[in-house]
Design a protein around this motif. Structure first.
Motif, PDB file in Angstrom:
ATOM      1  N   ASN A   1       0.824  -1.209   0.000  1.00 16.80           N
ATOM      2  CA  ASN A   1       0.000   0.000   0.000  1.00 16.80           C
ATOM      3  C   ASN A   1       0.859   1.260   0.000  1.00 16.80           C
ATOM      4  OD1 ASN A   1       0.917   0.261   2.601  1.00 16.80           O
ATOM      5  ND2 ASN A   1      -1.066   0.182   3.577  1.00 16.80           N
ATOM      6  N   GLU A   2       2.082   1.151  -0.467  1.00 14.33           N
ATOM      7  CA  GLU A   2       3.067   2.234  -0.591  1.00 14.33           C
ATOM      8  C   GLU A   2       3.702   2.617   0.740  1.00 14.33           C
ATOM      9  OE1 GLU A   2       1.593   5.492  -2.905  1.00 14.33           O
ATOM     10  OE2 GLU A   2       1.101   4.220  -4.608  1.00 14.33           O
ATOM     11  N   GLN A   3       3.047   2.331   1.876  1.00 17.14           N
ATOM     12  CA  GLN A   3       3.663   2.594   3.167  1.00 17.14           C
ATOM     13  C   GLN A   3       4.175   1.306   3.804  1.00 17.14           C
ATOM     14  OE1 GLN A   3       0.030   4.028   3.961  1.00 17.14           O
ATOM     15  NE2 GLN A   3       0.452   5.939   2.911  1.00 17.14           N
ATOM     16  N   GLU A   4       3.582   0.191   3.402  1.00 21.20           N
ATOM     17  CA  GLU A   4       3.892  -1.080   4.049  1.00 21.20           C
ATOM     18  C   GLU A   4       3.802  -2.205   3.026  1.00 21.20           C
ATOM     19  OE1 GLU A   4       2.450  -3.340   8.129  1.00 21.20           O
ATOM     20  OE2 GLU A   4       1.183  -1.818   7.237  1.00 21.20           O
TER      21      GLU A   4
ATOM     22  N   SER B   1      -4.240   1.375  -2.491  1.00 21.39           N
ATOM     23  CA  SER B   1      -4.353   2.177  -1.278  1.00 21.39           C
ATOM     24  C   SER B   1      -4.730   1.278  -0.103  1.00 21.39           C
ATOM     25  CB  SER B   1      -5.411   3.273  -1.451  1.00 21.39           C
ATOM     26  OG  SER B   1      -6.702   2.709  -1.460  1.00 21.39           O
ATOM     27  N   GLU B   2      -4.482   1.747   1.091  1.00 17.75           N
ATOM     28  CA  GLU B   2      -4.834   0.969   2.282  1.00 17.75           C
ATOM     29  C   GLU B   2      -6.335   0.715   2.340  1.00 17.75           C
ATOM     30  OE1 GLU B   2      -4.155   0.900   7.107  1.00 17.75           O
ATOM     31  OE2 GLU B   2      -3.151   2.400   5.896  1.00 17.75           O
TER      32      GLU B   2
ATOM     33  N   ASP C   1      -8.474   0.499  -0.203  1.00 14.59           N
ATOM     34  CA  ASP C   1      -8.853  -0.500  -1.206  1.00 14.59           C
ATOM     35  C   ASP C   1      -8.431  -1.902  -0.773  1.00 14.59           C
ATOM     36  OD1 ASP C   1     -10.136   1.248  -2.943  1.00 14.59           O
ATOM     37  OD2 ASP C   1      -8.309   1.674  -4.080  1.00 14.59           O
ATOM     38  N   LEU C   2      -7.255  -2.018  -0.164  1.00 16.22           N
ATOM     39  CA  LEU C   2      -6.810  -3.328   0.310  1.00 16.22           C
ATOM     40  C   LEU C   2      -7.696  -3.830   1.449  1.00 16.22           C
ATOM     41  CD1 LEU C   2      -2.935  -2.861   0.163  1.00 16.22           C
ATOM     42  CD2 LEU C   2      -4.358  -4.239  -1.354  1.00 16.22           C
ATOM     43  N   LYS C   3      -8.118  -2.942   2.327  1.00 17.42           N
ATOM     44  CA  LYS C   3      -9.035  -3.328   3.411  1.00 17.42           C
ATOM     45  C   LYS C   3     -10.367  -3.799   2.833  1.00 17.42           C
ATOM     46  CE  LYS C   3      -7.323  -0.453   7.180  1.00 17.42           C
ATOM     47  NZ  LYS C   3      -7.611   0.684   8.066  1.00 17.42           N
ATOM     48  N   GLU C   4     -10.866  -3.072   1.846  1.00 12.37           N
ATOM     49  CA  GLU C   4     -12.128  -3.445   1.202  1.00 12.37           C
ATOM     50  C   GLU C   4     -12.030  -4.863   0.626  1.00 12.37           C
ATOM     51  OE1 GLU C   4     -14.558  -1.671  -2.553  1.00 12.37           O
ATOM     52  OE2 GLU C   4     -13.787  -0.192  -1.120  1.00 12.37           O
ATOM     53  N   LEU C   5     -10.905  -5.160   0.028  1.00  9.54           N
ATOM     54  CA  LEU C   5     -10.668  -6.488  -0.542  1.00  9.54           C
ATOM     55  C   LEU C   5     -10.604  -7.549   0.558  1.00  9.54           C
ATOM     56  CD1 LEU C   5      -9.862  -8.256  -3.007  1.00  9.54           C
ATOM     57  CD2 LEU C   5      -7.496  -7.721  -2.421  1.00  9.54           C
ATOM     58  N   LEU C   6      -9.820  -7.295   1.590  1.00 11.37           N
ATOM     59  CA  LEU C   6      -9.631  -8.268   2.663  1.00 11.37           C
ATOM     60  C   LEU C   6     -10.894  -8.491   3.487  1.00 11.37           C
ATOM     61  CD1 LEU C   6      -6.055  -7.205   3.673  1.00 11.37           C
ATOM     62  CD2 LEU C   6      -6.716  -9.508   2.982  1.00 11.37           C
ATOM     63  N   TYR C   7     -11.767  -7.507   3.536  1.00 12.56           N
ATOM     64  CA  TYR C   7     -13.041  -7.669   4.237  1.00 12.56           C
ATOM     65  C   TYR C   7     -14.117  -8.253   3.323  1.00 12.56           C
ATOM     66  CZ  TYR C   7     -11.240  -5.054   8.232  1.00 12.56           C
ATOM     67  OH  TYR C   7     -10.509  -4.643   9.314  1.00 12.56           O
ATOM     68  N   GLY C   8     -13.754  -8.594   2.083  1.00 12.10           N
ATOM     69  CA  GLY C   8     -14.692  -9.238   1.172  1.00 12.10           C
ATOM     70  C   GLY C   8     -15.780  -8.320   0.654  1.00 12.10           C
ATOM     71  N   GLU C   9     -15.541  -7.016   0.694  1.00 12.98           N
ATOM     72  CA  GLU C   9     -16.556  -6.054   0.261  1.00 12.98           C
ATOM     73  C   GLU C   9     -16.555  -5.840  -1.247  1.00 12.98           C
ATOM     74  OE1 GLU C   9     -15.669  -2.655   2.662  1.00 12.98           O
ATOM     75  OE2 GLU C   9     -16.326  -3.657   4.496  1.00 12.98           O
ATOM     76  N   ASP C  10     -15.502  -6.282  -1.910  1.00 11.63           N
ATOM     77  CA  ASP C  10     -15.419  -6.192  -3.372  1.00 11.63           C
ATOM     78  C   ASP C  10     -14.568  -7.353  -3.858  1.00 11.63           C
ATOM     79  OD1 ASP C  10     -15.733  -5.290  -5.973  1.00 11.63           O
ATOM     80  OD2 ASP C  10     -15.075  -3.254  -5.538  1.00 11.63           O
ATOM     81  N   PHE C  11     -14.610  -7.610  -5.148  1.00 10.90           N
ATOM     82  CA  PHE C  11     -13.888  -8.723  -5.738  1.00 10.90           C
ATOM     83  C   PHE C  11     -12.542  -8.271  -6.288  1.00 10.90           C
ATOM     84  CE2 PHE C  11     -18.342 -10.005  -6.084  1.00 10.90           C
ATOM     85  CZ  PHE C  11     -18.280 -11.261  -5.501  1.00 10.90           C
TER      86      PHE C  11
END
Length: 122
Positions: free
Chosen positions: A33-36, A64-65, A67-77
């Motif tokens: 995510n550019e920071q980590e 972005s952090e 967008d990655l959270k959205e992915l990991l929480y299963g909110e988008d594919f």
């Protein structure tokens, strides 16, 4: 980011059916995510965060952090986010489909619970 990945790992561990998806699979996923930069290792039925890998990742996910959270929480594919260019994704299609399945299925009961609670409020 590691905290969100750990939450994801815990949700996967709670679902026995997901263990079968990972059986006999070895796969490394990098999240940037550019920071980590974090690495998730799928090793048969084991999921874990690893650091300082000596090999290339099978799947690379950058974004972005949020967008990655959205992915990991299963909110988008994963593949939808890639198509919209919300995330940069590299890897073989079979690996992307496996990871996308884990992200989505690890969160199915959470989504049902949120919809149920939301419907009671409204």
């Amino acid at each position: 980011m590691k905290e969100v990945i750990n939450e994801f790992i815990n949700r996967v561990r709670e679902k026995d059916a997901l263990q079968k998806l990972m059986m006999n699979r070895v796969l490394t996923v990098s999240f940037n995510n550019e920071q980590e930069l974090c690495y998730l290792m799928v090793d048969n039925n084991l999921l874990k965060i690893v650091s300082g890998l000596d090999c290339d990742s099978h799947v690379i996910i950058e974004g972005s952090e949020d967008d990655l959270k959205e992915l990991l929480y299963g909110e988008d594919f994963l593949l939808s986010m890639k198509k919209r260019e919300d995330l940069k994704v590299k890897g073989k299609l079979k690996d992307l489909l496996l990871i996308e399945s884990l992200f989505y299925l690890a969160n199915t009961s959470d989504r049902k619970g949120r919809k149920h609670v939301d419907s009671k409020i409204g």
